[in-house]
Write an enzyme that holds these catalytic residues in place. Structure first.
Site, short mmCIF file in Angstrom:
data_model
loop_
_atom_site.label_atom_id
_atom_site.label_comp_id
_atom_site.label_asym_id
_atom_site.label_seq_id
_atom_site.Cartn_x
_atom_site.Cartn_y
_atom_site.Cartn_z
N GLY A 12 -0.36 6.58 2.18
CA GLY A 12 0.75 6.74 2.82
C GLY A 12 1.34 8.20 2.86
N GLY A 17 5.28 11.22 10.37
CA GLY A 17 6.04 12.13 11.37
C GLY A 17 5.95 12.73 12.47
CG ASN A 38 7.82 0.12 2.85
OD1 ASN A 38 8.29 0.73 4.34
ND2 ASN A 38 7.16 -0.11 2.44
N GLY A 40 9.37 6.90 4.72
CA GLY A 40 9.68 7.82 5.09
C GLY A 40 9.22 9.02 5.98
CG HIS A 41 8.25 8.64 9.49
ND1 HIS A 41 7.64 8.15 10.31
CD2 HIS A 41 7.16 8.34 8.35
CE1 HIS A 41 7.03 6.95 10.08
NE2 HIS A 41 6.52 7.29 8.80
NE ARG A 143 6.69 -21.97 6.38
CZ ARG A 143 5.82 -23.22 6.35
NH1 ARG A 143 5.76 -23.81 6.93
NH2 ARG A 143 5.28 -23.69 4.76
CD GLN A 224 4.95 1.24 4.21
OE1 GLN A 224 4.61 0.17 4.69
NE2 GLN A 224 6.09 1.84 4.23
NE ARG A 303 8.07 6.17 -6.06
CZ ARG A 303 7.66 4.63 -6.84
NH1 ARG A 303 7.34 4.25 -7.51
NH2 ARG A 303 7.55 4.29 -5.13
CE LYS A 331 1.93 17.90 3.62
NZ LYS A 331 2.71 17.56 1.99
N GLY A 415 1.40 23.65 9.25
CA GLY A 415 2.36 24.42 8.99
C GLY A 415 3.02 23.17 8.88
P1 IMP Z 1 6.68 -1.75 -1.33
O1 IMP Z 1 6.14 -1.29 -0.29
O2 IMP Z 1 8.13 -1.16 -1.52
O3 IMP Z 1 6.73 -3.16 -1.86
O4 IMP Z 1 5.74 -0.51 -2.50
C1 IMP Z 1 4.14 -1.34 -2.44
C2 IMP Z 1 3.13 0.18 -3.09
O5 IMP Z 1 3.73 0.86 -1.69
C3 IMP Z 1 3.58 1.23 -4.09
O6 IMP Z 1 3.20 1.52 -4.48
C4 IMP Z 1 4.86 2.40 -3.04
O7 IMP Z 1 4.84 3.57 -3.67
C5 IMP Z 1 3.69 1.80 -1.82
N1 IMP Z 1 4.59 2.62 -1.05
C6 IMP Z 1 5.30 1.71 -0.05
N2 IMP Z 1 6.00 2.45 1.07
C7 IMP Z 1 5.25 4.23 0.90
C8 IMP Z 1 5.66 5.13 1.46
O8 IMP Z 1 6.05 5.03 3.02
N3 IMP Z 1 4.17 6.16 1.76
C9 IMP Z 1 3.72 6.21 0.22
N4 IMP Z 1 3.36 4.87 -0.82
C10 IMP Z 1 4.47 3.89 -0.77
#
Ligand code: IMP
Length: 430
Positions: A12, A17, A38, A40-41, A143, A224, A303, A331, A415
Site C-alpha cells: 500500500g 492516487g 482505511n 488514503g489517496h 452473513r 492497499q 502513522r 517516487k 515528484g
Molecule cells: P485494516 O485494513 O484497517 O484492517 O488494517 C490491516 C493492515 O492493513 C494494517 O497493517 C494496516 O496498517 C494496513 N493497511 C490498511 N489500509 C492501508 C493503506 O491504505 N495503506 C497501507 N496500509 C494499509
C-alpha cells in the site's frame, strides 16, 4: 474500450492516487472495488491544492468522470458524509457518484470491536487502521452484515442491526468489558445520514456492464496493496479484502474477461504501515532518510511508515498474482543523492537462497535480503519529463527494476505534482 485495473504492488501507499489522477482524465469511470476508509489517496492538483480521499474514488476530481463505490467496498456512512461535505466546500461536483446497493456498511460496533480487539491482542496486534474494516468484512462473510440497500427499508435495517447487536453486545460487554450499544440509536443515526446520499444508491453492476457495452473506458482503483491481500498477502498481517486484480472483478461485478490491462503501482523503494514481516526494512539512518525524503507518513492514520530498499522478489510476486501488464514506478526522485542504491534481488532463508517468495510465512519472517548495489545519481530529476532526460544511472536503475519485476515500466513518478510524471508507454492505448 479499455478496462484497466490499478493495483498497489507492495504494502500500500505506493502513490495510487497520483496514478489514478493521471489516467482518470482519460477514462469515463473510476471504480473502487474493495476496502473502505482505511485507504488514503493524496492528490495534488495543478494549482497546488491537496486532496486526501479515503472512500470516494479519486476520479471525482476530474469533471465529467463517473465514480462508483462498488459492491466489494465497506462504507462508513459518517465518513462518506464528511468526505462529500469536504468536496462540496471546494466546489467539486459530486453528482456523478454512484454507490452499489450491495456494498456493506461499517457500523459503530465494527469500529468499537476493531479498536478494542487490537488492544486485547497486545504484542500480536495487526496494527489495523481502527476503522472497523475487518469486523465489517467478518460480518459480511458470517452473513450478519448490513448492506447499503437496507437503508432503503428501515424495518429490515432495524431487524439486521438488532440481530447483529445481540451478538456484538455480548462480545463487547462479556469479552472486552465495554458498554453495549443501542440498536435504536444506531438505526436513527444511520437513517439520518442516509438522507444525504440515498439518491446515489444504484445497480452499479448494471451501470458498469452497460458502460462496457458502449465501449467506454473504466479504471478499477485498488486500495492497499498486493502484500496486504487476505489471500495473497503476508497473512495474518493483512487487510480483510482482496486488493489484487481478481478482487477487481468480484468487487465491481465486471466479469474478468472485460479487464484489458493491469497496472501495478510500485514505489522505487518499499514502505509498510502496521505490523508484519518486511525483509528490506531499514531500522537505521537510511530508513529515517527515506521516511524524511519521501514524506512517509500515513494519510489516514498519521502513522510513520516503515521504510526499506526496493524488493524485487515482492515485485515479481505482484506481477504474477495480479497478471500485471505495466508498472507505474513512483517516487524515483526520493532516491536521488545516494552514492549507491541497493536492490533486493533474492532472500537468504536459513542459509538457502530464495529467488521467489518462501513457501511459508515463517520462511518469509526469516528472510534476509540479498542485495545488488546500483550506482546512484546526484542530479535533481524532478523536472525530467522523458526517459532520456533521466541521468544514466537513474535509467539503469529503472531498467533493472523492470527486468527483475518482469513487467514493463510504463510511467515514472519524479515528484508529487500531477505533471511530475514521465510517460514511457501509453497504457490506455495498449
Ligand atoms: P485494516 O485494513 O484497517 O484492517 O488494517 C490491516 C493492515 O492493513 C494494517 O497493517 C494496516 O496498517 C494496513 N493497511 C490498511 N489500509 C492501508 C493503506 O491504505 N495503506 C497501507 N496500509 C494499509
Amino acid at each position: 474500450m479499455s478496462v484497466m485495473v490499478l493495483i498497489g504492488a507492495q504494502w500500500g501507499d505506493e502513490g495510487k492516487g497520483k496514478a489514478t489522477d493521471l489516467y482518470g482524465e482519460r477514462v469515463n469511470w473510476v471504480v473502487r472495488y474493495q476496502g473502505g476508509n482505511n485507504a488514503g489517496h493524496t492528490v495534488v492538483l495543478p494549482d497546488g491544492q491537496k486532496f486526501a480521499l479515503h472512500l470516494i474514488p479519486s476520479g471525482i476530481l476530474t469533471p465529467g468522470v463517473s465514480n462508483v463505490i462498488g459492491n466489494g467496498v465497506v462504507i462508513d456512512p459518517g465518513v462518506l458524509l464528511t468526505e462529500l461535505g469536504g468536496l462540496d466546500e471546494r466546489n467539486v461536483d459530486t453528482s456523478r457518484l454512484f454507490i452499489s446497493a450491495d456494498a456493506h456498511l461499517i457500523m459503530p460496533y465494527h469500529v468499537a470491536i476493531d479498536k478494542v480487539s487490537e488492544r486485547y491482542l497486545g504484542k500480536a496486534k495487526i496494527g489495523t487502521t481502527g476503522r472497523g474494516i475487518g469486523p465489517a468484512y467478518q460480518d459480511k462473510v458470517a452473513r450478519l452484515g448490513v448492506r447499503v440497500q437496507d437503508l432503503l427499508d428501515p424495518s429490515i435495517l432495524a431487524q439486521k442491526v438488532e440481530a447483529a447487536l445481540d451478538i456484538k453486545n455480548q462480545i463487547l460487554v462479556k469479552i472486552y468489558n465495554r458498554k453495549g450499544l443501542d440498536a435504536g440509536r444506531i438505526v436513527d443515526t444511520v437513517l439520518e445520514q442516509a438522507e444525504a446520499f440515498k439518491h446515489r444508491i444504484s445497480d452499479t453492476r448494471l451501470e458498469l456492464g452497460e458502460a462496457v457495452r458502449r465501449g467506454e473506458h473504466i479504471l478499477l482503483e485498488g486500495s492497499q496493496g498486493t502484500l496486504l491481500d487476505v489471500d495473497h498477502g503476508t497473512y495474518p498481517y493483512v487487510t480483510s479484502s482482496n486488493p489484487t486484480a481478481g478482487g477487481a472483478a468480484v468487487g465491481s461485478g465486471l466479469g474478468p474477461t472485460s479487464i484489458t490491462s493491469v497496472l501495478g503501482i510500485l514505489k522505487a523503494y518499499t514502505t509498510r504501515v502496521g505490523s508484519g514481516p518486511f525483509p528490506t526494512e531499514l531500522e537505521d539512518q537510511w530508513g529515517e532518510y527515506l521516511r524524511k525524503t519521501g514524506g512517509e507518513i500515513g494519510v489516514t492514520t498519521g502513522r510513520l511508515r516503515r521504510c526499506g530498499w526496493f524488493d524485487a522478489v515482492i515485485a515479481r510476486y505482484a506481477t504474477r498474482v495480479n497478471g500485471i501488464t505495466d508498472y507505474f514506478l513512483t517516487k524515483l526522485d526520493v532516491l536521488s543523492s545516494l552514492e549507491t542504491v541497493p536492490i533486493c534481488v533474492a532472500y537468504d532463508v536459513d542459509g538457502q537462497r530464495h529467488d521467489e517468495m518462501p513457501l511459508t510465512q515463517t520462511g518469509f519472517h526469516h528472510a534476509t535480503p540479498i542485495y545488488e548495489e546500483m550506482p546512484g545519481w546526484f542530479e535533481d530529476i524532478s523536472h525530467c519529463r522523458s526517459f532520456s532526460e533521466l541521468p544514466a544511472n537513474a535509467q539503469a536503475y529503472v531498467n533493472r527494476v523492470e527486468e527483475l519485476s518482469q513487467a514493463r515500466v510504463s510511467a515514472i513518478g519524479v515528484g508529487p505534482g500531477r505533471d511530475q510524471t514521465i510517460v514511457v508507454h501509453d497504457v490506455l492505448a495498449g
